[in-house]
Motif scaffolding. Structure first.
Motif, short mmCIF file in Angstrom:
data_model
loop_
_atom_site.label_atom_id
_atom_site.label_comp_id
_atom_site.label_asym_id
_atom_site.label_seq_id
_atom_site.Cartn_x
_atom_site.Cartn_y
_atom_site.Cartn_z
N GLY A 124 24.99 4.48 17.48
CA GLY A 124 24.36 3.16 17.40
C GLY A 124 23.35 3.03 16.26
O GLY A 124 22.88 1.94 15.96
N ILE A 125 23.01 4.16 15.62
CA ILE A 125 22.05 4.11 14.50
C ILE A 125 22.73 3.51 13.27
O ILE A 125 23.82 3.92 12.88
N VAL A 126 22.08 2.52 12.68
CA VAL A 126 22.59 1.89 11.45
C VAL A 126 21.61 2.21 10.32
O VAL A 126 20.52 1.65 10.26
N PRO A 127 21.95 3.13 9.41
CA PRO A 127 21.04 3.47 8.32
C PRO A 127 20.79 2.26 7.41
O PRO A 127 21.71 1.51 7.08
N ILE A 128 19.54 2.05 7.04
CA ILE A 128 19.18 1.00 6.06
C ILE A 128 18.41 1.70 4.94
O ILE A 128 17.21 1.51 4.76
N LYS A 129 19.12 2.55 4.21
CA LYS A 129 18.45 3.40 3.21
C LYS A 129 17.84 2.57 2.09
O LYS A 129 16.80 2.93 1.55
N ASN A 130 18.46 1.45 1.74
CA ASN A 130 17.91 0.63 0.66
C ASN A 130 16.51 0.12 1.01
O ASN A 130 15.57 0.21 0.21
N LEU A 131 16.36 -0.41 2.23
CA LEU A 131 15.05 -0.89 2.69
C LEU A 131 14.06 0.26 2.80
O LEU A 131 12.90 0.16 2.40
N GLU A 132 14.56 1.36 3.34
CA GLU A 132 13.73 2.58 3.48
C GLU A 132 13.21 3.02 2.11
O GLU A 132 12.00 3.28 1.94
N ASP A 133 14.10 3.07 1.10
CA ASP A 133 13.71 3.50 -0.25
C ASP A 133 12.73 2.51 -0.89
O ASP A 133 11.79 2.91 -1.57
N GLU A 134 12.99 1.21 -0.68
CA GLU A 134 12.10 0.19 -1.26
C GLU A 134 10.67 0.38 -0.76
O GLU A 134 9.71 0.27 -1.54
N ILE A 135 10.53 0.64 0.53
CA ILE A 135 9.19 0.82 1.10
C ILE A 135 8.53 2.08 0.54
O ILE A 135 7.36 2.06 0.15
N PHE A 136 9.29 3.18 0.49
CA PHE A 136 8.72 4.43 -0.02
C PHE A 136 8.36 4.33 -1.51
O PHE A 136 7.40 4.93 -1.97
N ILE A 137 9.14 3.56 -2.26
CA ILE A 137 8.84 3.37 -3.69
C ILE A 137 7.59 2.51 -3.85
O ILE A 137 6.74 2.78 -4.71
N ALA A 138 7.46 1.48 -3.02
CA ALA A 138 6.36 0.52 -3.17
C ALA A 138 5.04 1.05 -2.61
O ALA A 138 3.97 0.73 -3.13
N ILE A 139 5.10 1.86 -1.56
CA ILE A 139 3.87 2.28 -0.87
C ILE A 139 3.73 3.80 -0.97
O ILE A 139 4.61 4.54 -0.53
N ILE A 140 2.61 4.22 -1.54
CA ILE A 140 2.36 5.65 -1.72
C ILE A 140 1.71 6.25 -0.48
O ILE A 140 2.08 7.32 -0.01
N SER A 141 0.72 5.58 0.06
CA SER A 141 0.01 6.07 1.24
C SER A 141 -0.44 4.88 2.08
O SER A 141 -0.13 3.73 1.76
N ASP A 142 -1.20 5.18 3.14
CA ASP A 142 -1.62 4.11 4.05
C ASP A 142 -2.48 3.05 3.37
O ASP A 142 -2.60 1.93 3.88
N ASP A 143 -3.13 3.39 2.23
CA ASP A 143 -4.03 2.42 1.58
C ASP A 143 -3.77 2.29 0.07
O ASP A 143 -4.63 1.85 -0.66
N GLU A 144 -2.58 2.70 -0.38
CA GLU A 144 -2.30 2.63 -1.81
C GLU A 144 -0.89 2.11 -2.07
O GLU A 144 0.08 2.65 -1.54
N ILE A 145 -0.83 1.05 -2.91
CA ILE A 145 0.46 0.50 -3.33
C ILE A 145 0.80 1.08 -4.71
O ILE A 145 -0.05 1.16 -5.60
#
Length: 788
Positions: A124-145
């Motif tokens: 039932g798991i549907v990978p959304i790697k594109n969204l996952e990668d976009e978030i990791f690329i855009a956000i470095i840490s809890d308080d840094e973009i």
């Protein structure tokens, strides 16, 4: 399941133990809501999922929960279209990554249907790697973009750095030029604007905007007029940067909103997996196993251990009922372990019915019950003005009203707290009523009347906890089939009570009762001895079996050494004969040369005699060597596929895997090697009885394989080395099975596996031709092989 039973059997403590292994609050909440399942199908499935998780942890190490957080609150905000903070977005991405990694973690280990339930969950798991990668690329840490979040943000931050550098140069210059008016030769920042500390008496000497004053009032923080425009530009860029960051966060939040159903579903599966692997982690701590489950009320728990007792101190017990008897009456002294045994049965049943593996030995069996009732412990209630007996009876009345053949009832000190005669009669009546209904019962008691009831009633069995009179301590071992003995006289005597008092006490007891107690003691001693003898016999049997295997192995090695020595001797003899032949040929040649020089007829006659002696000796040696060669084994006239034969050149037994070809050669399997040899070089194998059995098994397996060779082999998920070995073995089976065409499924992927298989097929002896699959056959994901 009634809450009272869960409480008295300490079921909630087990849940607290499992929570320690959960990674998320969501997983702990699932554990908190865990209760025994209401049908046997769910029980088996949840036991299976826990066992599969346990096997995965043992085989592949820790599950991929790194960086996982409970993101339920963030998902609620996202589902309403709200913009999330960097922390929420980053944790959602980590959850998505965990779900994706879990799909691979479970899927890669699913050989032989070992992870069937977990695979069904992870499907039932549907990978959304594109969204996952976009978030990791855009956000470095809890308080840094990250600067890479957008080209505009990168440009703004670059401009900001340049402006800050310009302002710093300007302000440093101003500090130097106005040093005499300043409190210190430094600059500082107030409200994101660069200012300099001016002495209050010189405020008119440095024109600018006052932003702050020191606590002493001696210093004013002034923004010089020449910096106002530069500071304004910096402030403007910072506002644009903030707006761009908010836009990026809103855009990422919206993408989660667009995929909220998939994200929520993935999260729910991850929480479920956290719950399952927490159960597996606890099972590792307990060294627990998966039991078999039945609906017939049969319990057979081998070496059951109470999970809340220190593993170093707990004493395992074999507990069973439901076949020959449905009621078990446990007797014995106080602190002997009766109540612990009662709780062990109930708690293990509850654990198994909740999908939790049980602390017992392999082969244990539990039953599915609709209800488990427990009347255990001191039930005195001051608030309700109930005595211990009244409170127990209130509980027992409830059990009597609801119990049926699908119930398990546990009673501790049944009938206690009132007149012994009346209490014993009540206990017998209660047990008899429940037995007639088919309810499975385990009860502890001190009453001798219940021992007699169990002895004479079909379907009821006595049991006792062992007590060591010498040490005045219980062993906590349960003995089924023998009623317990109170040991009151023996304990009192060892504690120093005078013999005359004990004698008087015995006189006050009927002879029948004393005889019964002595019989019980005799039975207990015999039972213990029988059990000890059975253990010793089992140990000796195991030792004898080990010795048998050891000496059979030695005998086999000795036979191999003997055959090897004979073969080496034969080879050495052949070498000596060859050397002798060569030497004799040289001698004869020299003799013929000498004859040409001229000798008398008598000399020629003597030379001829010597020549005949050499010839005869060589012939004798040849015959002896041939005879020695025959001792290695009888030559084979007709060979059959699957037959084990002896190959002297390798000094090894081999398996024939092909029919003789035109050259009179066959292919044989020698260990992992396949080689071609001449039939005339093979010998009949001298098999021991054990070897004959093994050869029959090999031939039977080979014949079975010939009849059931699949037309395809699936390599997906294998590495190159494993795939090569699998294909080589499969092609041998397919060739022997007479298949003309087979299909190798390797998948599309990166193409590395396909290339490895293609390189192998180019040089494989059984392959006539090969090609990629056509449309409808699997395309480039399969290779179709034509066999010779």
């Amino acid at each position: 399941m009634n809450i009272k039973s869960l409480k008295v059997l300490e079921y909630f403590k087990i849940k607290d133990k499992i929570k320690e292994y959960a990674k998320t609050t969501a997983g702990k909440d699932i554990i908190e809501g865990l209760e025994p399942y209401t049908n046997i199908y769910e029980v088996k499935e949840h036991l299976q999922e826990t066992n599969e998780a346990l096997l995965l942890l043992s085989k592949k190490g820790s599950a991929p929960f790194e960086g996982i957080y409970d993101v339920r609150s963030a998902l609620i905000r996202a589902s309403k279209g709200a913009s999330l903070m960097p922390t929420g977005l980053l944790r959602i991405a980590q959850m998505l990554r965990c779900a994706r990694l879990f799909k691979n973690y479970v899927g890669e280990a699913g050989d032989n249907d070992k992870s069937r339930v977990l695979e069904d969950i992870c499907i039932g798991i549907v990978p959304i790697k594109n969204l996952e990668d976009e978030i990791f690329i855009a956000i470095i840490s809890d308080d840094e973009i990250s600067d890479r979040a957008s080209s505009l943000l990168f440009s703004l931050r670059k401009s900001l750095k340049e402006k800050n550098a310009s302002v710093k140069e300007k302000v440093i210059s101003l500090v130097r030029s106005n040093a005499k008016y300043l409190q210190e030769s430094i600059y500082t920042i107030r409200g994101d604007r660069y200012v300099i500390p001016v002495k209050i008496e010189h405020k008119g000497s440095v024109p600018g905007l006052v932003h702050d004053q020191s606590s002493s009032g001696a210093t004013l923080f002034i923004e010089p007029m020449s910096l106002v425009n530069l500071n304004n530009e910096i402030k403007e860029i910072m506002l644009k940067e903030k707006a761009e960051v908010e836009r990026i966060l809103a855009e990422l939040s919206y993408k989660i909103y667009e995929n909220i159903n998939i994200v929520q579903n993935n999260a729910n599966i991850v929480w479920e997996l956290d719950f399952i692997f927490a159960k597996a982690g606890y099972a590792i701590e307990l060294n627990a196993i998966i039991p078999t489950v039945n609906e017939d009320g049969i319990i057979d728990i081998i070496e059951a251990r109470h999970p809340l007792i220190d593993p170093k101190e707990v004493v395992p017990s074999n507990i069973y009922l439901g076949k020959e008897f449905t009621s078990l009456v446990i007797t014995g002294p106080n602190t002997g372990g009766k109540t612990v045994t009662l709780k062990t049965v109930g708690l293990i049943q509850l654990m198994a019915m909740s999908g939790i593996l049980i602390p017992a030995r392999e082969g244990s069996m539990v039953s599915f019950f609709n209800e488990i009732f427990a009347d255990i412990g001191d039930e005195q209630s001051i608030e309700q003005s109930l005595s211990t007996f009244s409170s127990h009876m209130t509980n027992i009345v409830n059990i009597i009203q609801k119990a049926d053949k699908k119930s398990l009832a546990l009673f501790d000190e049944l009938g206690a707290g009132t007149d012994p005669t009346e209490g014993a009669a009540l206990a017998v009546a209660i047990l008899e009523n429940l037995r007639a209904r088919g309810t499975k019962v385990v009860a502890t008691t001190h009453y001798s009347e219940l021992k007699g009831y169990a002895l004479k009633t079909t379907g009821v069995e006595n049991a006792s906890v062992e007590f060591n009179v010498d040490t005045l301590s219980p062993t906590y071992r349960l003995i089924i089939g023998v009623p317990g003995k109170s040991n009151a006289f023996e304990i009192s005597r060892r504690l120093g009570l005078p013999d005359y008092i004990i004698k008087t006490a015995k006189e006050n007891i009927s002879k029948e009762t004393l005889d019964f107690e002595e019989l019980v003691q005799s039975l207990q001693e015999k039972s213990i001895k029988a059990e000890r003898d059975a253990r010793d016999a089992e140990s000796l049997k195991l030792e004898a079996s080990t010795l048998k295997e050891k000496y059979q192995d030695k005998l086999y090695k000795l036979q191999n050494i003997r055959e090897n020595a004979m073969y080496e001797a034969q080879r050495e003899a052949k070498r000596l004969i060859k050397d002798a032949k060569e030497e004799s040929d040289v001698i004869l040649k020299n003799m013929r040369e000498l004859e040409k020089l001229g000798y008398s007829s008598e000399a020629r006659q003597k030379l001829e005699e010597e020549r005949m002696k050499i010839k005869n000796k060589l012939e004798d040696l040849n015959k002896h060597v041939e005879k020695s060669s025959d001792e290695l084994g009888e030559k084979i006239k007709n060979v059959k596929q699957g037959e084990e034969v002896y190959l002297p050149s390798l000094n090894q037994k081999v398996i024939v895997i092909s029919k003789p070809d035109k050259k009179g050669e066959v292919q044989v399997q020698a260990g992992i090697m396949k080689i071609n040899v001449k039939v005339e070089d093979l010998r009949v194998s001298k098999l021991s009885d054990e070897d004959k059995k093994k050869a029959k098994i090999i031939r039977r397996e080979m014949n079975l394989n010939l009849r059931s060779v699949s037309s395809s082999v699936d390599l997906r998920g294998m590495d190159s080395e494993e795939a090569t070995f699998t294909v080589d073995k499969y092609l041998d089976e397919a060739y022997l099975g007479g298949l003309k065409e087979t299909t190798i499924i390797h998948g599309k992927g990166t193409g590395v596996l396909r290339k490895t298989i293609t390189d192998m097929l180019k040089r494989h002896g059984h392959v006539k031709a090969y090609r990629l699959g056509n449309y409808g056959e699997g395309g480039s994901g399969v290779t179709v092989v034509e066999l010779k």
